[in-house]
Write a protein that holds these residues in place. Structure first.
Motif, PDB file in Angstrom:
ATOM      1  N   VAL C 281       0.411  -0.976  -0.131  1.00 28.68           N
ATOM      2  CA  VAL C 281       0.327  -0.200  -0.217  1.00 28.68           C
ATOM      3  C   VAL C 281       0.827   1.001  -0.214  1.00 28.68           C
ATOM      4  CG1 VAL C 281      -1.794   1.264   1.266  1.00 28.68           C
ATOM      5  CG2 VAL C 281      -1.710  -1.411   1.009  1.00 28.68           C
ATOM      6  N   GLY C 282       1.590   0.957   0.657  1.00 24.82           N
ATOM      7  CA  GLY C 282       2.673   2.565   0.915  1.00 24.82           C
ATOM      8  C   GLY C 282       3.694   3.087  -0.445  1.00 24.82           C
ATOM      9  N   ALA C 283       4.332   1.549  -1.230  1.00 19.25           N
ATOM     10  CA  ALA C 283       4.833   1.903  -2.498  1.00 19.25           C
ATOM     11  C   ALA C 283       3.578   2.642  -3.141  1.00 19.25           C
ATOM     12  CB  ALA C 283       5.573   0.874  -3.484  1.00 19.25           C
ATOM     13  N   ALA C 284       2.340   1.724  -3.633  1.00 19.68           N
ATOM     14  CA  ALA C 284       1.472   2.452  -4.588  1.00 19.68           C
ATOM     15  C   ALA C 284       1.158   3.244  -3.944  1.00 19.68           C
ATOM     16  CB  ALA C 284       0.419   1.105  -4.645  1.00 19.68           C
ATOM     17  N   LEU C 285       0.802   3.795  -2.819  1.00 18.05           N
ATOM     18  CA  LEU C 285       0.299   5.155  -2.967  1.00 18.05           C
ATOM     19  C   LEU C 285       0.871   6.217  -3.201  1.00 18.05           C
ATOM     20  CD1 LEU C 285      -1.533   5.162   0.682  1.00 18.05           C
ATOM     21  CD2 LEU C 285      -2.623   6.054  -1.225  1.00 18.05           C
ATOM     22  N   LEU C 286       2.622   6.185  -2.327  1.00 21.40           N
ATOM     23  CA  LEU C 286       3.199   6.915  -3.579  1.00 21.40           C
ATOM     24  C   LEU C 286       3.790   6.669  -5.072  1.00 21.40           C
ATOM     25  CD1 LEU C 286       6.388   6.930  -1.166  1.00 21.40           C
ATOM     26  CD2 LEU C 286       5.711   8.483  -1.372  1.00 21.40           C
ATOM     27  N   THR C 287       3.378   5.908  -5.513  1.00 16.72           N
ATOM     28  CA  THR C 287       3.474   5.776  -6.651  1.00 16.72           C
ATOM     29  C   THR C 287       2.926   6.328  -7.172  1.00 16.72           C
ATOM     30  OG1 THR C 287       4.221   3.371  -6.841  1.00 16.72           O
ATOM     31  CG2 THR C 287       3.599   4.547  -8.313  1.00 16.72           C
ATOM     32  N   ALA C 288       0.880   6.248  -7.051  1.00 14.80           N
ATOM     33  CA  ALA C 288       0.085   6.605  -7.795  1.00 14.80           C
ATOM     34  C   ALA C 288      -0.063   8.346  -7.328  1.00 14.80           C
ATOM     35  CB  ALA C 288      -1.630   6.336  -6.878  1.00 14.80           C
ATOM     36  N   LEU C 289       0.713   8.540  -6.196  1.00 16.10           N
ATOM     37  CA  LEU C 289       0.542  10.293  -5.797  1.00 16.10           C
ATOM     38  C   LEU C 289       1.628  10.549  -7.088  1.00 16.10           C
ATOM     39  CD1 LEU C 289       0.087  12.923  -3.784  1.00 16.10           C
ATOM     40  CD2 LEU C 289       1.699  11.897  -2.460  1.00 16.10           C
ATOM     41  N   ILE C 290       2.488  10.363  -6.761  1.00 16.00           N
ATOM     42  CA  ILE C 290       4.259  11.036  -8.132  1.00 16.00           C
ATOM     43  C   ILE C 290       3.460  10.574  -9.744  1.00 16.00           C
ATOM     44  CG2 ILE C 290       6.358  10.579  -8.617  1.00 16.00           C
ATOM     45  CD1 ILE C 290       6.835   9.909  -5.613  1.00 16.00           C
ATOM     46  N   GLY C 291       3.258   9.270  -9.541  1.00 21.19           N
ATOM     47  CA  GLY C 291       2.901   9.273 -10.882  1.00 21.19           C
ATOM     48  C   GLY C 291       1.486  10.406 -12.181  1.00 21.19           C
ATOM     49  N   THR C 292       0.613  10.860 -10.565  1.00 23.98           N
ATOM     50  CA  THR C 292      -1.008  11.103 -10.966  1.00 23.98           C
ATOM     51  C   THR C 292      -0.618  12.607 -10.654  1.00 23.98           C
ATOM     52  OG1 THR C 292      -2.378   9.451  -9.795  1.00 23.98           O
ATOM     53  CG2 THR C 292      -3.251  11.536 -10.214  1.00 23.98           C
ATOM     54  N   THR C 293       0.445  13.364 -10.494  1.00 24.76           N
ATOM     55  CA  THR C 293       1.387  14.810  -9.947  1.00 24.76           C
ATOM     56  C   THR C 293       1.895  14.894 -11.306  1.00 24.76           C
ATOM     57  OG1 THR C 293       1.098  14.069  -7.700  1.00 24.76           O
ATOM     58  CG2 THR C 293       1.959  16.791  -8.190  1.00 24.76           C
ATOM     59  N   LEU C 294       2.770  14.043 -11.576  1.00 20.33           N
ATOM     60  CA  LEU C 294       3.468  14.076 -12.421  1.00 20.33           C
ATOM     61  C   LEU C 294       2.529  14.332 -14.039  1.00 20.33           C
ATOM     62  CD1 LEU C 294       6.795  12.528 -11.637  1.00 20.33           C
ATOM     63  CD2 LEU C 294       6.096  14.731 -11.827  1.00 20.33           C
ATOM     64  N   GLY C 295       1.742  13.553 -14.310  1.00 16.02           N
ATOM     65  CA  GLY C 295       0.608  13.304 -15.138  1.00 16.02           C
ATOM     66  C   GLY C 295      -0.117  14.521 -15.808  1.00 16.02           C
ATOM     67  N   ILE C 296      -0.311  14.320 -14.691  1.00 20.29           N
ATOM     68  CA  ILE C 296      -1.242  15.700 -15.141  1.00 20.29           C
ATOM     69  C   ILE C 296      -0.585  17.257 -14.866  1.00 20.29           C
ATOM     70  CG2 ILE C 296      -2.557  17.492 -13.248  1.00 20.29           C
ATOM     71  CD1 ILE C 296      -4.242  15.232 -12.607  1.00 20.29           C
ATOM     72  N   ALA C 297       0.628  17.662 -14.354  1.00 16.47           N
ATOM     73  CA  ALA C 297       1.498  18.217 -14.692  1.00 16.47           C
ATOM     74  C   ALA C 297       2.071  18.481 -15.745  1.00 16.47           C
ATOM     75  CB  ALA C 297       2.713  18.327 -13.326  1.00 16.47           C
ATOM     76  N   SER C 298       2.551  16.995 -16.186  1.00 14.20           N
ATOM     77  CA  SER C 298       2.916  17.086 -17.554  1.00 14.20           C
ATOM     78  C   SER C 298       1.957  17.534 -18.945  1.00 14.20           C
ATOM     79  CB  SER C 298       3.388  15.602 -18.057  1.00 14.20           C
ATOM     80  OG  SER C 298       3.649  15.374 -19.025  1.00 14.20           O
ATOM     81  N   GLY C 299       0.745  16.839 -18.620  1.00 10.49           N
ATOM     82  CA  GLY C 299      -0.031  16.813 -19.311  1.00 10.49           C
ATOM     83  C   GLY C 299      -1.013  18.300 -19.615  1.00 10.49           C
ATOM     84  N   TYR C 300      -1.126  18.518 -18.577  1.00 11.65           N
ATOM     85  CA  TYR C 300      -2.123  20.182 -18.949  1.00 11.65           C
ATOM     86  C   TYR C 300      -1.026  21.843 -18.580  1.00 11.65           C
ATOM     87  CZ  TYR C 300      -5.563  23.736 -18.093  1.00 11.65           C
ATOM     88  OH  TYR C 300      -6.042  24.248 -18.128  1.00 11.65           O
ATOM     89  N   ILE C 301       0.406  21.131 -17.672  1.00 11.50           N
ATOM     90  CA  ILE C 301       1.196  22.103 -17.710  1.00 11.50           C
ATOM     91  C   ILE C 301       2.318  21.830 -18.983  1.00 11.50           C
ATOM     92  CG2 ILE C 301       2.848  23.930 -17.121  1.00 11.50           C
ATOM     93  CD1 ILE C 301       2.235  22.516 -14.196  1.00 11.50           C
ATOM     94  N   GLY C 302       2.369  20.686 -19.944  1.00 10.52           N
ATOM     95  CA  GLY C 302       3.175  21.473 -21.085  1.00 10.52           C
ATOM     96  C   GLY C 302       3.869  21.591 -21.239  1.00 10.52           C
ATOM     97  N   GLY C 303       4.701  22.494 -22.494  1.00  6.46           N
ATOM     98  CA  GLY C 303       5.803  22.645 -23.119  1.00  6.46           C
ATOM     99  C   GLY C 303       7.288  22.261 -22.095  1.00  6.46           C
TER     100      GLY C 303
END
Lengths: 328, 349, 481, 349
Positions: C281-303
């Motif tokens: 759960v620890g690894a999955a939560l952290l992964t989800a947090l980092i992956g989602t944040t980076l994914g949204i940042a990457s997709g929405y902010i762009g550049g």
């Protein structure tokens, strides 16, 4: 009466689970008398017209629970054929089709030429040819539809929408079928390309004596090619007749409303709409399926299925209003 | 238009990935002082040789020591040990790429050499036997079963296989290996419990080959079992998805035989994503081999990797093995990417 | 599709219900373990050999007796804290402790041991005598022990065995063996002249000798029945004698058996459950947090943000995970939190790539374009329009990441790279494997931890699969046309 | 707030002042055409157009003509590379997104796909209330009043019943009315309706058009109606602009465009529209031949010249025709009409 090229009687196609049985084709009768004629099947989306074309090709889904009636081609009953016989002798060789959704109807990883010639090489039967003959025939049909021969080596994603549609048409012609079913062949195309395709179809019809079943939602488009028109509503044919009869002297209230809903360029009168929406095929209204949207509905319309009334030679309509003495 | 461009792009990007990994590897080694230690041990190794040579000519111990000190300085500056690790980065990179990592601490090649490159390269073919065989077996069975299931969706077998796929994902390969040893080697005594050959190994080539086959059977079955489930699932799902596309309906409308529709249309289009499934499975198989070789005492690189941790860890060996594993993976990836491009004309632009 | 839909899907499918049931059991057991086990169970108990001295070594679970024809001796621990009788005679006190046990197996116990604790004496050192009364009414005096006397400079009262118990393994003690030999030579006349082999002492204590000339060595038939252990302590009446413990070492132990060091595998396996859940759960939560944040940042902010994140993800997603995982853990050390962090470092890219593609899709969707046209702020768009679309996928991915993390940790542990201070299932398996346990058939040592890993992983996979219908739109049943 | 706005709208609707003024606007996309090569693609190229207050201007063209891009540009959803955009006299070409909020309140969009543009997890009420929340309009009872008013305006009654339902229970036509209600709830001055009826059932398209006309009549809304369907557009629009490959090639009243099309492309488009006439099948339709050119390699001169049946020769292949007024504010960009006067926005309003 001589035998018709294609005569369909009381065709039924129902599918889905018993509880929500979809009555896509309901007691449908059609005919194309001879080659070089075109029959239009016109109706709104969800009226079962695509299911009808699949039923004619016997392209049945696993979920089909009823498939019955009679389909006669030059007097020969097709419904009694086994699936394998039908596939080998009828499908594509005598009746072929241009499927709906031309954008995805071609295999994306095969060259157009290979897809066109495929039935010549891999379909069992008398038309089986050598590779060389297949290429020659492919070039022939490409020319027929106005495409150059080098298109054969292209992949679908390298073709424009119009080219794909012509390619599909060429594919349908490869085995020299007598009848070709066109299911909304131009709905994804721009008007100018649509007009090009329609001109091409007219040419094929007159030059090669092709019989066409033209399935569309657009009455105006149907008038471009069809000699006879059948109007479909909720899985049934509500009116059928020659193009002149249907377009100039419509009898069924639905046909009338369908005609006035077509926006036209020439007439200054703005088109009108049909209130309400088409019924769900798995939950059809009782009696005449059109009665909830019909302005002139009689009490009996919601109770009994209307009779088929002849209004002239070949002109039939299924409506209580046309009955001599409407009951009730 | 040209097929070369996407091939080049994909190959290049993987080569870039490879060098970035290598670069990070070397940085990690440098920053944590591992490369210092490795180089120092090389220097010490050299010095020992020099000392025995010099001791014959120089009798005076003090003089010997001072000469040795000079030599040490020479060597250290030769290996750039007197400079910071980041200055040595390019050198280290080349050293890793050429597997010029000196000698192993306490391991030897079968032919006796202590050179790390020899030890590692000697094991490479043994690992390849396991990997390629199991990869091929998985691919063939996976394709056959997956395709079969796609034509019978919702059947009893389909459901059984979908659970098998889940279990196969949940079972650690190494544990499955242990179970198979317990069952087939210890309980039923059908297969040997480990190793590559019986001892003593048969001399003639045919019995020797048969001996190898017997020993390889359990490890290969293990590797196949753990990667097969997910692969069947990928093949099945992809094939079912493709089977719903409009062009399949077109192919059926042409009156072609069902078998032809399946092979020439559905599978042909499903093949690129199926190759992607293979790419994903590759990581698992490669990782699995390290563990499987350990469990079955298979004298490959994976077993070697395990041994380097088991005793006193040998940095040189670890770097060499990590490098070779990465290299193998990247090469396999490039091959599969090329297959993908060849199979899917849409990626050519 | 909202979270309600996911939950209702979970309960609708059989695999979902099964998964939830197992998860519920696992969480309950974890809570029980966390409440009853000490925090430092790993370092203080599990890896401390003295804790496990009185346990049988490599004993299979007790219930194997139910399935095999032979019944193997069960482990018996007899604690004696109060003397059965007390006699004071002339300034000295004789305390008699006794306890009974039944030996019913044809096999002798794997060992016998005795331990004393907390003895306090004032003048003379207490004497202890241990004897065993057999069902044939013969008594073997096994052992005599005199507590160590006063040392120079030590003052009365003298305290002994208070910090750690005094323990003797009776079955391998030379004196005991001599005593046993003496016993047989005196009790069985025919025994004289026969050599007494110390290897058969355990059989001798729990058997009667067979004398046959054909045998060059004495053999024993098992003597089953009620045995009584008697301990006599002679001491000053003022002296305190702490509780004593006699252990009849079984050949089977507990519910899960023991490992080669005698550790109770049940305890280790139980403790492994919350650890496995924590890792997963620890690894999955952290992964989800980092992956989602980076994914949204990457997709929405762009550049350039997008370019950096995507290149990083490309590299990490294209590496052979296990070799590099091993390499990294080896370099930076194998603390549990480091293992989790490294697992996260390797698993975020796939999620980030997935989320980015979803964000790109939703970003150009009519829904988001509408929000922009309405004048919604980027924050509102990201939180109210983009995140809700990705949330079910993130959740499904999260559930799928849990078994991956558990399996990865197990693999690392199996290679000897686990956190030694915290026992995990992988480590138990590793020890079972490395000590050669599998080749001598210690199945109870390697099967249960593996089964537990598989069950735990399966539970989450079942949950993930039952959600797949919701999260993978291609698998949703489409209506026929 | 709303009362004052209404008054303002009423006063200006009689005069024909310009609400949206587009001057020499250029919108560019970059397309990756090679490994390192990017080619600009002008989706909208040098377009000048005035959209008069309280009227409907239709943008008509085939797919790829740039009509949708131009529509989005007028909402500043895309950033122009050249030209200016004035809204109600104010230059908003370069205004940053954060400063556009007052403009966003006055300009709305109705989307093509009523299934994709409504949030499936929100009730109809919440969807329509969303614009009010974003712009902090009123308290909850005021917002309720406005939402119900909007639902009444689009004839979705009873509003409380419809408001509490979810989109999946509505038909396509009803959904489209929800999205219209959402776009009018802020009482905007300007609405871009992009193919707003093409996904609605053919028989009820006119119902939506009538609804939009009625709303325009009540609230004085200015519409930019984007469509490929001239036949329907003529019944809604006060002015039609025909686009081809990113440029306006003809501009005039519906009557001018339909009955007296000047540009050969417009003529082809009009001729291609089928009429329900049984005599159609006896003659071929005059059509525009070929496919539109590849936007990445546009022809020189008039962009339509390769397909034009009335091509004059070198002039059409060399010189780019500019939009010029012929008579009665009927403008065309074609070398066939040399006597027309250069496009002056003040002439053609």
């Amino acid at each position: 009466m001589s035998t018709s090229l294609l005569e369909v009687n009381n065709l039924e196609l129902h599918y889905g689970p018993e509880s929500s049985r979809v009555r896509a084709v309901n007691d449908v009768s059609l005919s194309i008398h001879e080659s070089g004629r075109a029959l239009g099947i016109v109706g709104e989306s969800g009226c079962g017209k695509s299911s009808l074309s699949l039923a004619l090709m016997r392209m049945l889904d696993n979920a089909v629970i009823q498939y019955s009636g009679s389909i006669k081609m030059e007097g020969e009953e097709l419904m009694t054929m086994s699936d394998d016989e039908f596939r080998q002798q009828i499908r594509w060789s005598r009746i072929s089709m241009v499927p709906q959704g031309s954008m995805n109807a071609l295999n994306p990883v095969l060259r157009l030429g290979d897809q066109i010639s495929e039935p010549l090489l891999y379909k069992e039967g008398p038309h089986k040819t050598t590779k060389k003959e297949a290429v020659a025939r492919t070039n022939e049909v490409l020319n027929m539809v106005g495409l150059s021969e080098d298109i054969a080596s292209r992949y679908p994603h390298e073709l424009s929408g119009g080219m794909k549609q012509r390619g599909l048409l060429a594919m349908a012609l490869i085995l020299k079928p007598q009848i070709i079913i066109l299911d909304e062949p131009t709905s994804a195309l721009d008007v100018s390309v649509q007009a090009q395709i329609m001109n091409l179809l007219k040419k094929l019809k007159t030059d090669f004596g092709l019989a066409i079943i033209f399935v569309t939602h657009d009455v105006a488009l149907a008038s471009d090619i069809c000699d006879e028109i059948s109007v479909a509503y909720a899985g049934k044919i509500v009116e059928t007749g020659t193009a002149e009869q249907i377009l100039r002297d419509p009898q069924h209230p639905y046909t009338k409303r369908l005609l006035v809903s077509v926006p036209t360029i020439k007439s200054p009168i703005p088109p009108d709409f049909i209130p309400g929406s088409p019924p769900n095929l798995s939950d059809l209204p009782s009696g005449c399926h059109f009665h909830p949207r019909c302005e002139n509905a009689l009490p009996i319309c919601s109770k009994q299925i209307p009779p088929v009334i002849a209004k002239g030679t070949k002109h039939l309509a299924q409506c209580w209003l046309l009955a001599d003495k409407p009951l009730g | 238009m040209s097929i070369l461009q996407p091939l080049l792009v994909r190959t290049l990007s993987l080569v870039v990935v490879f060098f970035v990994i290598l670069f990070l590897l070397v940085i990690t080694l440098g920053a944590t002082g591992f490369s210092d230690r490795t180089l120092r041990s090389i220097v010490n190794e050299d010095l020992r040789g020099i000392r025995t040579g010099l001791a014959q000519t120089i009798r005076d111990p003090d003089q010997l020591e001072s000469v040795m000190r000079e030599r040490r300085q020479d060597l250290e500056s030769f290996y750039d040990l007197d400079k910071a690790w980041y200055v040595r980065l390019p050198g280290s990179l080349i050293r890793v790429i050429t597997l010029d990592l000196g000698e192993a601490r306490n391991m030897r090649a079968f032919e006796g050499s202590k050179k790390i490159s020899r030890i590692v390269l000697e094991r490479l073919p043994n690992t390849m036997i396991l990997l390629t065989t199991s990869f091929l077996v998985t691919t063939v069975i996976g394709l056959a079963v997956g395709t079969y299931l796609s034509t019978h969706p919702g059947s009893r077998l389909d459901r059984i296989i979908s659970y098998f796929a889940a279990i196969s994902f949940a079972i650690p390969a190494w544990w499955l290996g242990i179970i198979l040893i317990l069952l087939f080697a210890i309980q039923f005594r059908i297969f040997p419990s480990g190793g590559m050959y019986s001892s003593p190994p048969p001399v003639d080539s045919l019995p020797r080959f048969w001996d190898l086959v017997l020993h390889a059977t359990l490890p290969i079955i293990t590797l196949v079992l753990v990667s097969l489930g997910p692969y069947i699932y990928v093949v099945r799902t992809m094939t079912i998805n493709i089977a719903q596309e409009d062009f399949v309906r077109t192919a059926r409308a042409k009156g072609l035989r069902e078998r032809h529709v399946l092979t020439a249309h559905i599978l042909r289009v499903a093949s690129p994503p199926i190759v992607t499934g293979l790419i994903l499975g590759l990581t698992g198989t490669l990782g699995g081999s390290i563990l499987i070789e350990t469990v079955f005492d298979w004298q490959g690189m994976g077993r070697l990797y395990f041994e380097t941790f088991a005793g006193t860890p040998d940095e040189g060996m670890i770097v060499a093995l990590t490098f070779v594993f990465t290299l193998m993976y990247i090469v396999a990836r490039i091959i599969l990417e090329i297959m993908y491009v060849l199979l899917d004309p849409r990626v050519r632009y | 599709m909202g979270s309600n839909e996911i939950i209702s899907h979970l309960f609708r499918s059989g695999s979902g219900r099964l998964g939830i049931l197992i998860l519920f059991v696992m969480v309950s057991v974890s809570i029980f373990v966390l409440a009853t086990f000490p925090r430092n169970f790993g370092s203080q108990i599990w890896s401390d050999p003295s804790q496990w001295a009185d346990y049988p070594k490599a004993a299979p679970p007790q219930w194997v007796n139910l399935i095999s024809e032979e019944s193997r001796p069960k482990h018996i621990v007899l604690k004696m804290s109060q003397p059965g009788s007390e006699n004071i005679y002339g300034g000295s006190r004789t305390n008699q402790y006794s306890a009974e046990f039944v030996h019913s197996s044809n096999e002798p116990p794997s060992f016998l041991s005795i331990s004393f604790s907390e003895i306090q004496f004032h003048t003379r050192a207490p004497q202890i005598r241990i004897s065993l009364l057999r069902p044939d009414n013969k008594e073997i005096v096994l052992f005599r022990h005199i507590v160590r006397g006063p040392r120079a400079g030590e003052t009365s009262p003298f305290s002994r065995y208070s910090e750690s118990d005094y323990r003797t393994l009776l079955t391998s003690d030379k004196i005991v063996l001599n005593n046993v030999e003496t016993f047989f030579k005196t009790s069985f006349k025919d025994f004289r002249g026969k050599a007494f082999n110390p290897d058969i002492a355990r059989h001798a204590i729990f058997g009667t000798p067979i004398f046959e000339d054909s045998l060059n060595q004495t053999e024993f038939t098992p003597l089953t029945g009620r045995y009584e252990i008697n301990i006599q302590v002679i001491s000053d009446p003022r002296d305190d004698i702490g509780p004593m413990q006699f252990v009849y070492g079984g050949s089977v132990y507990g519910f899960m058996g023991t490992d080669a060091q005698g550790r109770d595998l049940l305890k280790g396996l139980l403790f492994g459950l919350p650890i496995a859940l924590l890792i997963g759960v620890g690894a999955a939560l952290l992964t989800a947090l980092i992956g989602t944040t980076l994914g949204i940042a990457s997709g929405y902010i762009g550049g350039w943000v997008d370019i950096c994140i995507q290149r990083g993800a490309d590299i990490v997603a294209n590496i052979p995970v296990l070799p590099l995982l091993i390499f990294l853990i080896f370099i930076i050390g194998s603390k549990l939190y480091l293992i989790i962090l490294v697992l996260v470092a390797f698993s975020w890219p796939s999620l980030a790539i997935l989320i980015r593609s979803m964000v790109l899709q939703t970003r150009s969707s009519q829904l988001v374009e509408m929000a922009i046209t309405l004048g919604a702020s980027p924050t509102r768009i990201m939180t109210r329009y983009i995140f809700p679309q990705t949330a079910p996928f993130v959740f499904a991915q999260l559930v799928f990441l849990i078994p991956s993390a558990i399996l990865a940790e197990a693999a690392l542990s199996f290679l000897g790279l686990g956190d030694a201070s915290i026992p995990t299932w992988g480590q138990i398996l590793e020890q079972g494997f490395r000590s050669g346990g599998i080749y001598v058939g210690y199945w109870w040592w390697v099967l249960p931890p593996g089964l537990l890993i598989v069950t735990t992983a399966m539970t989450f996979i079942l949950l993930a699969l039952s959600m797949e219908q919701v999260t993978n739109p291609r698998l949703r049943k489409r209506p026929l046309q | 707030m709303h009362e004052t706005k209404k008054g303002y709208n009423e006063t200006v609707s009689s005069s024909s002042s310009t609400l949206v003024q587009i001057k020499k606007l250029q919108i560019q996309y970059t397309v990756r055409t090679g490994l390192f090569r990017k080619t600009p693609l002008y989706a909208v190229n040098d377009v000048t157009l005035n959209i008069p207050q309280g009227e409907t201007t239709a943008l008509v063209g085939e797919s790829g003509s740039g009509k949708t891009t131009l529509g989005k540009a007028t909402l500043r959803l895309l950033d122009p590379v050249a030209g200016t955009l004035l809204f109600d006299g104010k230059d908003i070409t370069k205004t940053s997104q954060s400063k556009l909020k007052p403009f966003r309140r006055r300009a709305q969009e109705i989307f093509q796909d009523p299934y994709a543009s409504i949030n499936p997890s929100m009730t109809i009420f919440q969807s329509i209330e969303e614009p009010l929340l974003i712009h902090d309009v009123g308290d909850s009872s005021e917002r309720r009043r406005l939402v119900y008013e909007a639902l009444n305006d689009v004839r979705l009654t009873p509003p409380d019943l419809i408001g509490s339902s979810y989109p999946h229970s509505l038909s396509g036509g009803q959904r489209q009315r929800v999205s219209i209600a959402r776009s009018i709830v802020l009482r905007p001055d300007y609405i871009v309706a992009d193919e707003a009826i093409s996904m609605v059932d053919a028989s009820s398209r006119m119902e939506i058009i009538n609804l939009l006309k009625n709303l325009q009549h009540i609230h004085g809304i200015t519409f930019l109606y984007i469509t490929h369907d001239i036949a329907t557009a003529q019944h809604f629009a006060d002015k039609i602009a025909v686009m081809y490959m990113g440029k306006i090639v003809e501009l005039g009243t519906p009557k001018q465009i339909v009955q007296n099309p000047l540009h050969p492309y417009t003529q082809g488009l009009i001729a291609a529209i089928p009429e329900p006439d049984p005599n159609n099948r006896f003659h071929e339709r005059p059509v525009v031949t070929g496919d539109p050119p590849d936007p990445l390699s546009l022809p020189n001169g008039c962009l339509f010249n390769p397909r034009c049946l009335k091509k004059l020769g070198p002039t059409c292949e060399m010189a780019i025709p500019i939009l010029e007024v012929t008579e009665n504010n009927h403008a065309v960009a074609c070398h066939l009409y040399p006597n027309a006067s250069p496009n002056d926005p003040n002439h053609i309003t």
